[in-house]
Design a protein around this motif. Structure first.
Motif, PDB file in Angstrom:
ATOM      1  N   MET A 159       0.837  -1.184   0.000  1.00 43.15           N
ATOM      2  CA  MET A 159       0.000   0.000   0.000  1.00 43.15           C
ATOM      3  C   MET A 159       0.883   1.250   0.000  1.00 43.15           C
ATOM      4  SD  MET A 159      -2.987   0.855   2.661  1.00 43.15           S
ATOM      5  CE  MET A 159      -4.001   2.252   2.468  1.00 43.15           C
ATOM      6  N   ARG A 160       0.530   2.213  -0.806  1.00 40.53           N
ATOM      7  CA  ARG A 160       1.306   3.447  -0.914  1.00 40.53           C
ATOM      8  C   ARG A 160       0.991   4.377   0.247  1.00 40.53           C
ATOM      9  NH1 ARG A 160       0.708   5.365  -7.010  1.00 40.53           N
ATOM     10  NH2 ARG A 160       1.478   7.222  -6.009  1.00 40.53           N
ATOM     11  N   ASN A 161       1.990   5.109   0.671  1.00 38.47           N
ATOM     12  CA  ASN A 161       1.817   6.034   1.785  1.00 38.47           C
ATOM     13  C   ASN A 161       1.335   7.408   1.345  1.00 38.47           C
ATOM     14  OD1 ASN A 161       2.740   4.076   3.534  1.00 38.47           O
ATOM     15  ND2 ASN A 161       4.857   4.744   3.373  1.00 38.47           N
ATOM     16  N   ASN A 162       1.528   7.733   0.056  1.00 39.27           N
ATOM     17  CA  ASN A 162       1.195   9.065  -0.438  1.00 39.27           C
ATOM     18  C   ASN A 162       0.550   8.993  -1.816  1.00 39.27           C
ATOM     19  OD1 ASN A 162       2.402  10.667   1.698  1.00 39.27           O
ATOM     20  ND2 ASN A 162       4.355   9.928   0.921  1.00 39.27           N
ATOM     21  N   ILE A 163      -0.253  10.008  -2.090  1.00 37.31           N
ATOM     22  CA  ILE A 163      -0.787  10.233  -3.431  1.00 37.31           C
ATOM     23  C   ILE A 163       0.125  11.287  -4.060  1.00 37.31           C
ATOM     24  CG2 ILE A 163      -2.751  11.053  -4.783  1.00 37.31           C
ATOM     25  CD1 ILE A 163      -4.510  10.326  -2.318  1.00 37.31           C
ATOM     26  N   GLU A 164       0.598  11.046  -5.259  1.00 36.35           N
ATOM     27  CA  GLU A 164       1.485  11.998  -5.930  1.00 36.35           C
ATOM     28  C   GLU A 164       0.704  12.762  -6.995  1.00 36.35           C
ATOM     29  OE1 GLU A 164       4.930  10.081  -7.497  1.00 36.35           O
ATOM     30  OE2 GLU A 164       5.589   9.368  -5.523  1.00 36.35           O
ATOM     31  N   THR A 165       0.956  14.064  -7.067  1.00 41.86           N
ATOM     32  CA  THR A 165       0.338  14.895  -8.090  1.00 41.86           C
ATOM     33  C   THR A 165       1.286  16.033  -8.456  1.00 41.86           C
ATOM     34  OG1 THR A 165      -1.621  16.190  -8.700  1.00 41.86           O
ATOM     35  CG2 THR A 165      -0.889  16.364  -6.428  1.00 41.86           C
ATOM     36  N   HIS A 166       1.090  16.576  -9.652  1.00 43.91           N
ATOM     37  CA  HIS A 166       1.844  17.750 -10.096  1.00 43.91           C
ATOM     38  C   HIS A 166       0.968  18.996 -10.086  1.00 43.91           C
ATOM     39  CE1 HIS A 166       5.373  15.530 -11.444  1.00 43.91           C
ATOM     40  NE2 HIS A 166       4.540  14.624 -11.919  1.00 43.91           N
ATOM     41  N   ASP A 167      -0.291  18.856  -9.680  1.00 40.58           N
ATOM     42  CA  ASP A 167      -1.274  19.946  -9.747  1.00 40.58           C
ATOM     43  C   ASP A 167      -1.093  20.912  -8.578  1.00 40.58           C
ATOM     44  OD1 ASP A 167      -3.475  21.588  -9.988  1.00 40.58           O
ATOM     45  OD2 ASP A 167      -4.891  19.949 -10.339  1.00 40.58           O
ATOM     46  N   VAL A 168      -0.502  22.071  -8.861  1.00 41.34           N
ATOM     47  CA  VAL A 168      -0.246  23.067  -7.823  1.00 41.34           C
ATOM     48  C   VAL A 168      -1.556  23.632  -7.281  1.00 41.34           C
ATOM     49  CG1 VAL A 168       0.032  25.008  -9.417  1.00 41.34           C
ATOM     50  CG2 VAL A 168       1.167  25.058  -7.195  1.00 41.34           C
ATOM     51  N   TYR A 169      -2.583  23.730  -8.120  1.00 38.08           N
ATOM     52  CA  TYR A 169      -3.863  24.291  -7.675  1.00 38.08           C
ATOM     53  C   TYR A 169      -4.589  23.334  -6.733  1.00 38.08           C
ATOM     54  CZ  TYR A 169      -2.626  27.462 -11.371  1.00 38.08           C
ATOM     55  OH  TYR A 169      -1.938  28.362 -12.146  1.00 38.08           O
ATOM     56  N   LEU A 170      -4.508  22.048  -7.007  1.00 37.57           N
ATOM     57  CA  LEU A 170      -5.066  21.055  -6.090  1.00 37.57           C
ATOM     58  C   LEU A 170      -4.311  21.076  -4.770  1.00 37.57           C
ATOM     59  CD1 LEU A 170      -6.860  18.664  -5.302  1.00 37.57           C
ATOM     60  CD2 LEU A 170      -5.224  17.168  -6.483  1.00 37.57           C
ATOM     61  N   ALA A 171      -2.992  21.144  -4.831  1.00 38.18           N
ATOM     62  CA  ALA A 171      -2.187  21.194  -3.611  1.00 38.18           C
ATOM     63  C   ALA A 171      -2.535  22.422  -2.779  1.00 38.18           C
ATOM     64  CB  ALA A 171      -0.704  21.180  -3.966  1.00 38.18           C
ATOM     65  N   ALA A 172      -2.737  23.554  -3.440  1.00 38.39           N
ATOM     66  CA  ALA A 172      -3.107  24.776  -2.727  1.00 38.39           C
ATOM     67  C   ALA A 172      -4.497  24.646  -2.098  1.00 38.39           C
ATOM     68  CB  ALA A 172      -3.071  25.969  -3.671  1.00 38.39           C
ATOM     69  N   TYR A 173      -5.416  24.011  -2.804  1.00 39.99           N
ATOM     70  CA  TYR A 173      -6.768  23.811  -2.270  1.00 39.99           C
ATOM     71  C   TYR A 173      -6.721  22.926  -1.029  1.00 39.99           C
ATOM     72  CZ  TYR A 173     -11.686  22.540  -2.000  1.00 39.99           C
ATOM     73  OH  TYR A 173     -12.977  22.331  -1.559  1.00 39.99           O
TER      74      TYR A 173
ATOM     75  N   PHE B 256       3.971  16.871  -5.531  1.00 36.32           N
ATOM     76  CA  PHE B 256       3.266  17.067  -4.272  1.00 36.32           C
ATOM     77  C   PHE B 256       2.842  15.707  -3.744  1.00 36.32           C
ATOM     78  CE2 PHE B 256       2.435  20.749  -6.981  1.00 36.32           C
ATOM     79  CZ  PHE B 256       3.078  21.714  -6.219  1.00 36.32           C
ATOM     80  N   LEU B 257       3.086  15.490  -2.460  1.00 35.16           N
ATOM     81  CA  LEU B 257       2.749  14.230  -1.817  1.00 35.16           C
ATOM     82  C   LEU B 257       1.605  14.469  -0.849  1.00 35.16           C
ATOM     83  CD1 LEU B 257       6.412  13.146  -1.046  1.00 35.16           C
ATOM     84  CD2 LEU B 257       5.008  12.470  -3.000  1.00 35.16           C
ATOM     85  N   LEU B 258       0.498  13.779  -1.084  1.00 27.88           N
ATOM     86  CA  LEU B 258      -0.698  13.938  -0.270  1.00 27.88           C
ATOM     87  C   LEU B 258      -0.913  12.668   0.543  1.00 27.88           C
ATOM     88  CD1 LEU B 258      -2.929  15.260  -3.176  1.00 27.88           C
ATOM     89  CD2 LEU B 258      -1.543  16.613  -1.600  1.00 27.88           C
ATOM     90  N   PRO B 259      -1.361  12.793   1.783  1.00 30.59           N
ATOM     91  CA  PRO B 259      -1.599  11.590   2.584  1.00 30.59           C
ATOM     92  C   PRO B 259      -2.763  10.777   2.026  1.00 30.59           C
ATOM     93  CG  PRO B 259      -2.325  13.547   3.766  1.00 30.59           C
ATOM     94  CD  PRO B 259      -1.650  14.014   2.512  1.00 30.59           C
ATOM     95  N   VAL B 260      -2.674   9.460   2.171  1.00 26.52           N
ATOM     96  CA  VAL B 260      -3.743   8.581   1.704  1.00 26.52           C
ATOM     97  C   VAL B 260      -4.760   8.469   2.840  1.00 26.52           C
ATOM     98  CG1 VAL B 260      -4.329   6.275   0.889  1.00 26.52           C
ATOM     99  CG2 VAL B 260      -2.162   7.311   0.229  1.00 26.52           C
ATOM    100  N   LYS B 261      -5.793   9.290   2.746  1.00 26.51           N
ATOM    101  CA  LYS B 261      -6.863   9.311   3.742  1.00 26.51           C
ATOM    102  C   LYS B 261      -8.187   9.496   3.024  1.00 26.51           C
ATOM    103  CE  LYS B 261      -4.244  11.645   7.388  1.00 26.51           C
ATOM    104  NZ  LYS B 261      -4.192  12.858   8.222  1.00 26.51           N
ATOM    105  N   LYS B 262      -9.236   9.044   3.653  1.00 27.73           N
ATOM    106  CA  LYS B 262     -10.564   9.205   3.077  1.00 27.73           C
ATOM    107  C   LYS B 262     -10.886  10.692   2.893  1.00 27.73           C
ATOM    108  CE  LYS B 262     -15.394   8.072   3.738  1.00 27.73           C
ATOM    109  NZ  LYS B 262     -16.409   7.511   4.605  1.00 27.73           N
ATOM    110  N   GLU B 263     -10.499  11.507   3.883  1.00 23.93           N
ATOM    111  CA  GLU B 263     -10.765  12.947   3.817  1.00 23.93           C
ATOM    112  C   GLU B 263     -10.104  13.575   2.589  1.00 23.93           C
ATOM    113  OE1 GLU B 263     -10.037  16.992   6.484  1.00 23.93           O
ATOM    114  OE2 GLU B 263      -9.053  15.125   7.058  1.00 23.93           O
TER     115      GLU B 263
END
Length: 77
Positions: A1-15, A35-42
């Motif tokens: 299972m991955r620990n993070n969601i990866e994205t390049h979207d700066v606008y999503l990261a800012a949101y 950008f590394l986002l935590p894997v959470k339901k929220e």
């Protein structure tokens, strides 16, 4: 299972930062910031909400965007 969601979207990261989610960064071998986002339901719910084009307080969102972009620039230098 991955620990993070990866994205390049700066606008999503800012949101997500605006909504109180801790956004981490890493520098890819290509020099791009990931950008590394935590894997959470929220987080998944907030990503879905972001994709519906919600109304957000503009100045608060822009402040988060500037903070994210400043960290990106600092990583590159």
């Amino acid at each position: 299972m991955r620990n993070n969601i990866e994205t390049h979207d700066v606008y999503l990261a800012a949101y997500l930062d605006h909504k109180g989610i801790a956004v981490d960064f890493r520098l890819a071998p290509t020099g791009r910031v990931v950008f590394l986002l935590p894997v959470k339901k929220e987080v998944h719910e907030l990503i879905a909400e972001f994709n519906t084009n919600p109304q957000v307080p503009l100045l608060d969102y822009v402040q988060s965007l500037r903070k994210i972009r400043a960290r990106m620039i600092a990583m590159r230098s």
